[in-house]
Write a protein that holds these residues in place. Structure first.
Motif, PDB file in Angstrom:
ATOM      1  N   LEU A 312       2.419  -6.206   3.998  1.00 54.39           N
ATOM      2  CA  LEU A 312       1.367  -5.201   3.822  1.00 54.39           C
ATOM      3  C   LEU A 312       1.981  -3.820   3.592  1.00 54.39           C
ATOM      4  O   LEU A 312       1.568  -3.078   2.692  1.00 54.39           O
ATOM      5  N   ARG A 313       3.004  -3.496   4.399  1.00 53.07           N
ATOM      6  CA  ARG A 313       3.631  -2.161   4.288  1.00 53.07           C
ATOM      7  C   ARG A 313       4.213  -1.959   2.884  1.00 53.07           C
ATOM      8  O   ARG A 313       3.997  -0.929   2.257  1.00 53.07           O
ATOM      9  N   LYS A 314       4.888  -3.012   2.377  1.00 50.23           N
ATOM     10  CA  LYS A 314       5.511  -2.887   1.053  1.00 50.23           C
ATOM     11  C   LYS A 314       4.448  -2.645  -0.005  1.00 50.23           C
ATOM     12  O   LYS A 314       4.624  -1.837  -0.912  1.00 50.23           O
ATOM     13  N   MET A 315       3.321  -3.350   0.107  1.00 47.84           N
ATOM     14  CA  MET A 315       2.248  -3.155  -0.872  1.00 47.84           C
ATOM     15  C   MET A 315       1.707  -1.731  -0.777  1.00 47.84           C
ATOM     16  O   MET A 315       1.552  -1.030  -1.785  1.00 47.84           O
ATOM     17  N   ILE A 316       1.452  -1.268   0.451  1.00 42.18           N
ATOM     18  CA  ILE A 316       0.848   0.058   0.638  1.00 42.18           C
ATOM     19  C   ILE A 316       1.784   1.169   0.139  1.00 42.18           C
ATOM     20  O   ILE A 316       1.341   2.146  -0.458  1.00 42.18           O
ATOM     21  N   GLU A 317       3.096   0.963   0.342  1.00 44.15           N
ATOM     22  CA  GLU A 317       4.060   1.988  -0.123  1.00 44.15           C
ATOM     23  C   GLU A 317       3.992   2.191  -1.636  1.00 44.15           C
ATOM     24  O   GLU A 317       4.295   3.249  -2.145  1.00 44.15           O
ATOM     25  N   GLN A 318       3.568   1.128  -2.349  1.00 42.72           N
ATOM     26  CA  GLN A 318       3.511   1.207  -3.820  1.00 42.72           C
ATOM     27  C   GLN A 318       2.113   1.532  -4.330  1.00 42.72           C
ATOM     28  O   GLN A 318       1.893   1.592  -5.533  1.00 42.72           O
ATOM     29  N   ASN A 319       1.168   1.686  -3.433  1.00 41.99           N
ATOM     30  CA  ASN A 319      -0.232   1.845  -3.881  1.00 41.99           C
ATOM     31  C   ASN A 319      -0.773   3.173  -3.366  1.00 41.99           C
ATOM     32  O   ASN A 319      -1.025   3.330  -2.171  1.00 41.99           O
ATOM     33  N   GLU A 320      -0.953   4.119  -4.306  1.00 43.83           N
ATOM     34  CA  GLU A 320      -1.307   5.465  -3.823  1.00 43.83           C
ATOM     35  C   GLU A 320      -2.754   5.590  -3.349  1.00 43.83           C
ATOM     36  O   GLU A 320      -3.131   6.592  -2.755  1.00 43.83           O
ATOM     37  N   LYS A 321      -3.542   4.543  -3.560  1.00 46.28           N
ATOM     38  CA  LYS A 321      -4.931   4.605  -3.063  1.00 46.28           C
ATOM     39  C   LYS A 321      -5.014   4.221  -1.584  1.00 46.28           C
ATOM     40  O   LYS A 321      -6.049   4.392  -0.960  1.00 46.28           O
ATOM     41  N   LEU A 322      -3.937   3.649  -1.054  1.00 48.38           N
ATOM     42  CA  LEU A 322      -3.988   3.154   0.330  1.00 48.38           C
ATOM     43  C   LEU A 322      -2.913   3.793   1.212  1.00 48.38           C
ATOM     44  O   LEU A 322      -1.849   4.170   0.717  1.00 48.38           O
ATOM     45  N   SER A 323      -3.214   3.917   2.483  1.00 47.49           N
ATOM     46  CA  SER A 323      -2.198   4.360   3.444  1.00 47.49           C
ATOM     47  C   SER A 323      -2.535   3.775   4.814  1.00 47.49           C
ATOM     48  O   SER A 323      -3.668   3.333   5.036  1.00 47.49           O
ATOM     49  N   LYS A 338      -9.664   5.937   1.806  1.00 51.76           N
ATOM     50  CA  LYS A 338     -10.377   7.150   1.382  1.00 51.76           C
ATOM     51  C   LYS A 338     -10.223   7.410  -0.123  1.00 51.76           C
ATOM     52  O   LYS A 338     -11.178   7.753  -0.808  1.00 51.76           O
ATOM     53  N   ASN A 339      -9.014   7.173  -0.643  1.00 54.06           N
ATOM     54  CA  ASN A 339      -8.762   7.488  -2.054  1.00 54.06           C
ATOM     55  C   ASN A 339      -9.438   6.534  -3.032  1.00 54.06           C
ATOM     56  O   ASN A 339      -9.356   6.725  -4.243  1.00 54.06           O
ATOM     57  N   THR A 340     -10.106   5.520  -2.529  1.00 49.55           N
ATOM     58  CA  THR A 340     -10.854   4.642  -3.443  1.00 49.55           C
ATOM     59  C   THR A 340     -12.275   5.188  -3.638  1.00 49.55           C
ATOM     60  O   THR A 340     -13.031   4.671  -4.463  1.00 49.55           O
ATOM     61  N   ASN A 341     -12.630   6.194  -2.853  1.00 51.16           N
ATOM     62  CA  ASN A 341     -13.983   6.787  -2.896  1.00 51.16           C
ATOM     63  C   ASN A 341     -15.097   5.790  -2.627  1.00 51.16           C
ATOM     64  O   ASN A 341     -16.198   5.933  -3.143  1.00 51.16           O
ATOM     65  N   LYS A 342     -14.802   4.783  -1.853  1.00 51.13           N
ATOM     66  CA  LYS A 342     -15.845   3.812  -1.489  1.00 51.13           C
ATOM     67  C   LYS A 342     -16.075   3.872   0.011  1.00 51.13           C
ATOM     68  O   LYS A 342     -15.151   4.156   0.774  1.00 51.13           O
ATOM     69  N   THR A 343     -17.315   3.553   0.415  1.00 49.35           N
ATOM     70  CA  THR A 343     -17.536   3.384   1.853  1.00 49.35           C
ATOM     71  C   THR A 343     -16.847   2.076   2.244  1.00 49.35           C
ATOM     72  O   THR A 343     -16.606   1.208   1.385  1.00 49.35           O
ATOM     73  N   SER A 344     -16.584   1.932   3.518  1.00 51.92           N
ATOM     74  CA  SER A 344     -15.860   0.721   3.940  1.00 51.92           C
ATOM     75  C   SER A 344     -16.706  -0.528   3.714  1.00 51.92           C
ATOM     76  O   SER A 344     -16.197  -1.602   3.389  1.00 51.92           O
TER      77      SER A 344
END
Ligand SMILES: Cc1ncc(COP(=O)(O)O)c(C=O)c1O
Length: 396
Positions: A312-323, A338-344
């Motif tokens: 999961l960490r490796k994916m998130i490090e490469q994906n600027e929409k997630l942290s 938050k950066n996807t601009n969607k509600t959960s």
């Protein structure tokens, strides 16, 4: 931000049936939807589960079957079988540094019931409860059900670091503050409170004469270098909540326990007597076995959590929409969307319907810009699910 969400559970003024406006558990709703889709033949990857991914140790199942056949089929003492309470008290003294005897222990049908009878015992109208957000889905409904006139003071963990907001807690402390609920390792973030944070809570609670409810159901599920500490080892106005669901993969068995100071045990016992008499007797007897098992049975699961978190960490490090803040315990990661601009809710629903991946919307835990991902899945399925989440978010 310190907010008071008294009666936040209500969303309509019209319905007058008692408790009819109590919201259903979103975590259960989402897992039910995923289960239904799977049943209809749709390929679903479930990363929403709040359950370990290994079977109950056979030693416990075997002992329970023996107990059933030997006739442990009648009522037990409301507090539970003495042999199980003794085994738990020994464990708490040895592993958690909690000074107690079997007379401080009450066995309950799941940790959830231990929490609920604790709230029923402690809360009176106008009492204030400090609750840290995000939090386990049942805390707010249980406080409300236990005492509809109690006031809930929700205080957010720091969003960037998940550290304890001490100043906000201090600012929210009043004469009427009766209880704080602490959960470590934490559902849904995987945070493990540091010893320093727990000492601070313990000292602050003593100074202000506040009860601590310490929910420790994930105490053994640690996959980083953090250590678990029990607040009751330094503060005796603490009720420790625990159970066998998570450590021994016994979610469906319904067995939990609490350890409380002697002064409140008679009241807790009376509440249990009137609500469910006792916890299933043969399950109690079989559960004694859990406390003599070597914990090596947990090692493969913990390793699996570590590996999945790395994926999961490796994916998130490469994906600027997630942290996210790296989890250290429980089996969850709480990912900022938050950066996807969607509600959960929208995020989780679209992810489920478009990619067949079930997660849990963060709003269920109080933060609408996050989703909870369960790390309790086999490596191949988890990796596939994470790849689909990556694809989905990049297209948002
Ligand atoms: C933080 C927390 N506390 C308590 C519980 C309830 O556990 P049990 O199955 O023992 O009722 C859960 C279950 O998900 C949980 O996550």
């Amino acid at each position: 931000m310190t907010t008071c969400h008294k009666h936040r559970l209500f969303n309509s003024k019209e319905n007058t049936m008692k408790h009819a406006k109590l919201k259903e558990s979103l975590t259960l709703t989402f897992s039910e939807t995923a289960r239904r889709m799977k049943h209809e033949g749709k390929p679903i990857i479930s990363l929403g589960l709040g359950e370990p991914a290994f079977p109950t140790p056979s030693e416990i199942s075997d002992e329970t079957i023996i107990a059933l056949k030997e006739g442990y089929t009648r009522y037990s003492d409301a507090a539970g079988l003495p042999e199980l309470r003794t085994a738990i008290a020994e464990k708490l003294n040895k592993e958690n540094n909690i000074r107690c005897t079997k007379d401080n222990i009450i066995i309950t049908p799941g940790a959830k019931q231990a929490l609920y009878i604790t709230l029923l015992a402690l809360l009176e109208p106008e009492d204030e409860v400090i609750n840290i957000l995000p939090c386990y889905v049942s805390y707010l409904p249980q406080i409300y059900l236990a005492e509809p006139k109690a006031k809930i003071i929700n205080i957010d963990l720091d969003k960037e670091t998940l550290t304890l907001p001490k100043e906000k807690i201090k600012a929210a402390t009043r004469e009427k503050t009766k209880v704080i609920i602490i959960n470590s390792p934490h559902n849904p973030t995987g945070k493990v409170y540091s010893k320093e944070e727990l000492t601070w809570i313990s000292d602050w609670a003593k100074e202000n004469d506040i009860w601590i409810i310490s929910d420790e159901v994930y105490e053994k599920l640690l996959f980083s270098n953090e250590e678990h500490h029990s607040i009751a080892s330094t503060n005796n106005k603490t009720i420790t909540i625990n159970g066998l669901s998570k450590t021994y993969s016994m979610t469906g068995w319904r067995i939990g326990y609490l350890c409380a100071p002697s002064l409140i045990i008679p009241l807790l016992k009376k509440i249990q007597q009137h609500i469910n008499t006792n916890t299933c007797t043969f399950i109690q007897r079989g559960s004694c076995k859990a406390f003599s098992l070597p914990e090596t049975f947990l090692s493969p699961f913990i390793e699996q959590l570590r590996i999945n978190n790395n994926t999961l960490r490796k994916m998130i490090e490469q994906n600027e929409k997630l942290s996210y803040v790296q989890p250290a315990g429980s089996f969850f990661a709480f990912v900022n969307i938050k950066n996807t601009n969607k509600t959960s809710d929208n995020f989780a629903t679209e992810l489920l319907t478009q990619k067949g991946v079930a997660t849990t919307p963060g709003i269920a835990f109080g933060w609408d810009d996050h989703i909870r991902i369960s790390l309790a899945q086999d490596k191949a399925t988890f990796t596939k699910g994470i790849k689909l989440i990556d694809e989905f978010t990049r297209a948002c």
